[in-house]
Structure formats: structure tokens, C-alpha cells
Design an enzyme around this catalytic site. Structure first.
Site, PDB file in Angstrom:
ATOM      1  N   SER A 157       0.958  -1.363   0.488  1.00 38.14           N
ATOM      2  CA  SER A 157      -0.378   0.043  -0.134  1.00 38.14           C
ATOM      3  C   SER A 157       0.660   1.156   0.203  1.00 38.14           C
ATOM      4  O   SER A 157       0.009   2.383  -0.378  1.00 38.14           O
ATOM      5  CB  SER A 157      -1.096  -0.426   1.182  1.00 38.14           C
ATOM      6  N   GLY A 159      -3.040   3.802  -3.200  1.00 41.00           N
ATOM      7  CA  GLY A 159      -3.563   5.112  -4.607  1.00 41.00           C
ATOM      8  C   GLY A 159      -4.758   5.153  -4.115  1.00 41.00           C
ATOM      9  O   GLY A 159      -5.921   4.294  -3.671  1.00 41.00           O
ATOM     10  N   CYS A 169      -9.482  -2.115   3.591  1.00 42.42           N
ATOM     11  CA  CYS A 169      -9.011  -1.147   3.293  1.00 42.42           C
ATOM     12  C   CYS A 169      -9.488  -0.654   2.044  1.00 42.42           C
ATOM     13  O   CYS A 169     -10.536  -0.122   1.664  1.00 42.42           O
ATOM     14  CB  CYS A 169      -7.347  -1.352   3.792  1.00 42.42           C
ATOM     15  N   GLN A 178     -12.970   1.151   0.100  1.00 42.20           N
ATOM     16  CA  GLN A 178     -13.588   1.838  -0.633  1.00 42.20           C
ATOM     17  C   GLN A 178     -14.156   1.619  -1.933  1.00 42.20           C
ATOM     18  O   GLN A 178     -15.051   1.575  -2.933  1.00 42.20           O
ATOM     19  CB  GLN A 178     -12.153   2.652  -1.059  1.00 42.20           C
ATOM     20  N   TYR A 198      -7.437   8.252   1.553  1.00 37.84           N
ATOM     21  CA  TYR A 198      -8.664   8.163   0.933  1.00 37.84           C
ATOM     22  C   TYR A 198      -9.438   7.788   1.895  1.00 37.84           C
ATOM     23  O   TYR A 198      -9.688   6.453   2.722  1.00 37.84           O
ATOM     24  CB  TYR A 198      -8.620   7.365  -0.362  1.00 37.84           C
ATOM     25  N   HIS A 244      -6.629  -2.456   9.440  1.00 40.89           N
ATOM     26  CA  HIS A 244      -6.553  -2.982   8.468  1.00 40.89           C
ATOM     27  C   HIS A 244      -7.183  -4.805  10.054  1.00 40.89           C
ATOM     28  O   HIS A 244      -6.016  -4.908  10.689  1.00 40.89           O
ATOM     29  CB  HIS A 244      -4.690  -3.719   8.701  1.00 40.89           C
ATOM     30  N   GLU A 272      -5.984  -7.910  10.109  1.00 43.90           N
ATOM     31  CA  GLU A 272      -5.092  -8.387  10.461  1.00 43.90           C
ATOM     32  C   GLU A 272      -3.766  -8.079  10.865  1.00 43.90           C
ATOM     33  O   GLU A 272      -2.179  -8.627  11.043  1.00 43.90           O
ATOM     34  CB  GLU A 272      -4.287  -8.901   8.970  1.00 43.90           C
TER      35      GLU A 272
END
Length: 365
Positions: A45, A221, A246, A250, A291, A331, A333
Site C-alpha cells: 500500500s 493509491g 482498506c 473503498q 482516501y 487492517h 490482520e
């Protein structure tokens, strides 16, 4: 060797180079984790970003073979206050400097990371440049300001072909937008039969795999840079249980008709408090995103907000029970971070089991 970090607003930080000696561009962000720099470095990420660690001493426990979250790091640069070149830990196999050199990533140490973090918090994330060049600041700024930010990060980090991690449990199609290994660990720990597919997989290709559920992974991104994934999700919504994490969260929101926005400086670290709306319970979470889903865009989509960030009130979780789909911005995890939210993987397993039972009952009627 002398190194310089240049921000697009003209800020110049002078420090010492470590890692690969090269010039690099990227979006400058900060991470507030006290530990976990190896996981941060290898989290896909961060592709296209220059990461600043707010904790002052980085590299002190070295690098080991077990804590990677991808097969290689994708970040564009690493900024620290103090770089430790003599690590001490029983699992240590190499130094931070050696890792950065091996993967062609420049680092800069000796930077006032507190000042840099405050600047980013106040002005927002901005483009940056790490260089060892002695060129005039004006010349470097011209080059930096004319260099656009990346928009193809997901294509860079996603798997290029389908592969499987066989198991005896539910078949889960993991759509890889830049998935961390931690997600795979959590699924395989629950005996899932995981099939990992590229970001541009089609709905029909997923149907042919006959999954019991679909997990939409994290990734780098802007979610709007992956329109094919939004179309795919909108086509299969309601057909299979879906869990988004994550970037997957979105994309699930966009596919459901909601909208997203870029945050001022994002959330990155392992200490972000999130409130579960239904219970009022607070979880400390691991996060990494620029974002977020616009709260006002959710009306009329059929989505329900399940979690909110206590620091800034942004949307941290969504659910659509009618379509057996839910997602979280953080997250579960961890890796690095607290494991408080691992129960969400159990919820996903339960959702797949319920879907199977309902399907079985429907066939026997």
C-alpha cells in the site's frame, strides 16, 4: 554521504544517505508506529510513497525473514531521525541498510522528523524528492513539481497470475490489489482454500472459480484509478459473501454507489482508535490509507456505517446485510499493530457458512 529531502513547497531537509544512493520521487507521508518498520517497508500500500517514521530510532532490531508483508518492498523512499546500522535481535538476519540497497530504495537519516510530520499534518501530504545531488534548490523544485504522482500503483503490486493456497475449508477468492501476507495468514489459519487473483479479474472469471466468498484486499493509491475493479464488484454484489479491507473497503463503497475523497494526511500507524457503532466498543487499529469514504454519500446506497474513527469521525466500516457484504477501512490482520480486530475474519467465515446453509435449504424445498 550528504542527502537532501525536498518538498514541493520548497522545504529542504539535509541529512545522511543510507540504503541505495539514487534520486527518487514520491508522495511524502508519515507513520506513527513505534515498531514494525519492516512490515511498513514491505506493505504494498506504500507503493509510490516516501515514508517518514515518527519514532526516532529505526533499524535497531534489524531485518528478519518472517516479518515481510510482500515478496519485496514497493516504497520509493524512507525518512528517519536516526538510522541504526548495528542492530541487535535474535531473529536479525540483515540490516535495514542492506535491505534498502537490495531493493534499490534510498533512505535519508538525520532529518527532524517531528518538524516534517507537523508540516504534513498542517499542510497535507505533498510530493517530495530524495537526492544526493548538489544541484540548486530551484532546479530540483522545478523537476519535482513537473513530476506527476503515480496512478498505476495497483497494477504494479498486484499478482500477474492466479495462484492458490490450498486448504480444506471455505474457498475464498482473494482479489489482490496489493494484499499483505497477513491477510493470507489469517485465511489459511482458518483452513480456507484461498485462490489469489489479479486486480483486473472479471466477474465471470470469479464465477468460474465457484467461491464461497470473496475478499477484496488492501492496496495503494486512489480507488477511482481502478475502475475495472469497481465494475467487477458491482456485478457480483449479492452473489457471494464479500469482505473488503482498506482499498477493498473503498472499492466496495464505490461499487455500491457511494463516493470517496482524499484525506489531508491520511491514517498510518498501529494506534488508531475506532468505534464500533452497534456496541459502542473502541478498538485500537492498524491503518494505512490516504482516501476515505464520504459519509454524506452513503445515503440511499443501502450501506450502513458500522465503524467510525474517533480521531476525526471518518467512516471506518460499512455493511450491506441484504447482499452479505461488509468492509473496514483499517487492517484487522494488523502486521504491524494490535490484533484486536481479528474477529472480523471469523465473521466472514460465519457469513460464508450461513450463505451455504441458506443455499442448501433452498435446494431441498
Amino acid at each position: 554521504m550528504r542527502a537532501r529531502l525536498i518538498l514541493e513547497d520548497g522545504t529542504e531537509c539535509v541529512g545522511t544517505a543510507f540504503g541505495k544512493v539514487k534520486e527518487t520521487y514520491g508522495e511524502v507521508v508519515f507513520n506513527t508506529g513505534l515498531t514494525g518498520y519492516q512490515e511498513v517497508l514491505s506493505d504494498p500500500s506504500y507503493c509510490g510513497q516516501i515514508v517518514t517514521m515518527t519514532y526516532p530510532l529505526i533499524g535497531n532490531y534489524g531485518i528478519n525473514r518472517d516479518d515481510f508483508e510482500a515478496v519485496r518492498p514497493y516504497i520509493h523512499g524512507f525518512v528517519v531521525r536516526e538510522h541504526c546500522d548495528e542492530p541487535s535481535n535474535w531473529r536479525n538476519t540483515s540490516t535495514l541498510d542492506e535491505l534498502l540497497k537490495a531493493y534499490d530504495i534510498p533512505g535519508i537519516a538525520g532529518v527532524d522528523t517531528r518538524m516534517l510530520t507537523r508540516k504534513i499534518r498542517y499542510h497535507g501530504t505533498m510530493r517530495g524528492l530524495i537526492t544526493t545531488s548538489d544541484a540548486p534548490l530551484s532546479e530540483l523544485l522545478d523537476s519535482l513539481r513537473s513530476t506527476p504522482l503515480m496512478t498505476d500503483q495497483v497494477a504494479r503490486v498486484s499478482t500477474k497470475s492466479v495462484f492458490s493456497c490450498p486448504g480444506t475449508g471455505h474457498r475464498v477468492v482473494l482479489v489482490d490489489f496489493g494484499a499483505k501476507h497477513g491477510i493470507l495468514r489469517e485465511l489459511t489459519k482458518r483452513q480456507c482454500d484461498v485462490v489469489v487473483v489479479p486486480y483486473n479479474v472479471t466477474a465471470e472469471e470469479i464465477r468460474r472459480l465457484q467461491p464461497d466468498g470473496i475478499l477484496l484486499s488492501n492496496g495503494p493509491g486512489d480507488p477511482k484509478d481502478v475502475p475495472q475493479a469497481i465494475r467487477m464488484i458491482s456485478e457480483i454484489l449479492g452473489e457471494y459473501p464479500i469482505f473488503g479491507i482498506c482499498l477493498g473497503h473503498q472499492l466496495f463503497a464505490l461499487a455500491s454507489g457511494a463516493d470517496t475523497m482524499k484525506m489531508k494526511f491520511g491514517h498510518r500507524g498501529g494506534n488508531h482508535p475506532v468505534k464500533e457503532v452497534a456496541t459502542g466498543r473502541t478498538y485500537i487499529t492498524s491503518q494505512n490509507h490516504s482516501y476515505a469514504v464520504k459519509e454524506e454519500s452513503i445515503a440511499g446506497t443501502g450501506l450502513t456505517i458500522t465503524h467510525t474513527a474517533l480521531n476525526d469521525g471518518t467512516v471506518e466500516g460499512l455493511s450491506c446485510p441484504e447482499k452479505r457484504a461488509f468492509s473496514v477501512q483499517y487492517h484487522p490482520e494488523a502486521a504491524p499493530g494490535p490484533y484486536d480486530s481479528g474477529y472480523l475474519f471469523d465473521r466472514f467465515i460465519e457469513m460464508m457458512e450461513n450463505a451455504k446453509e441458506e443455499s442448501s435449504h433452498a435446494k431441498t424445498r
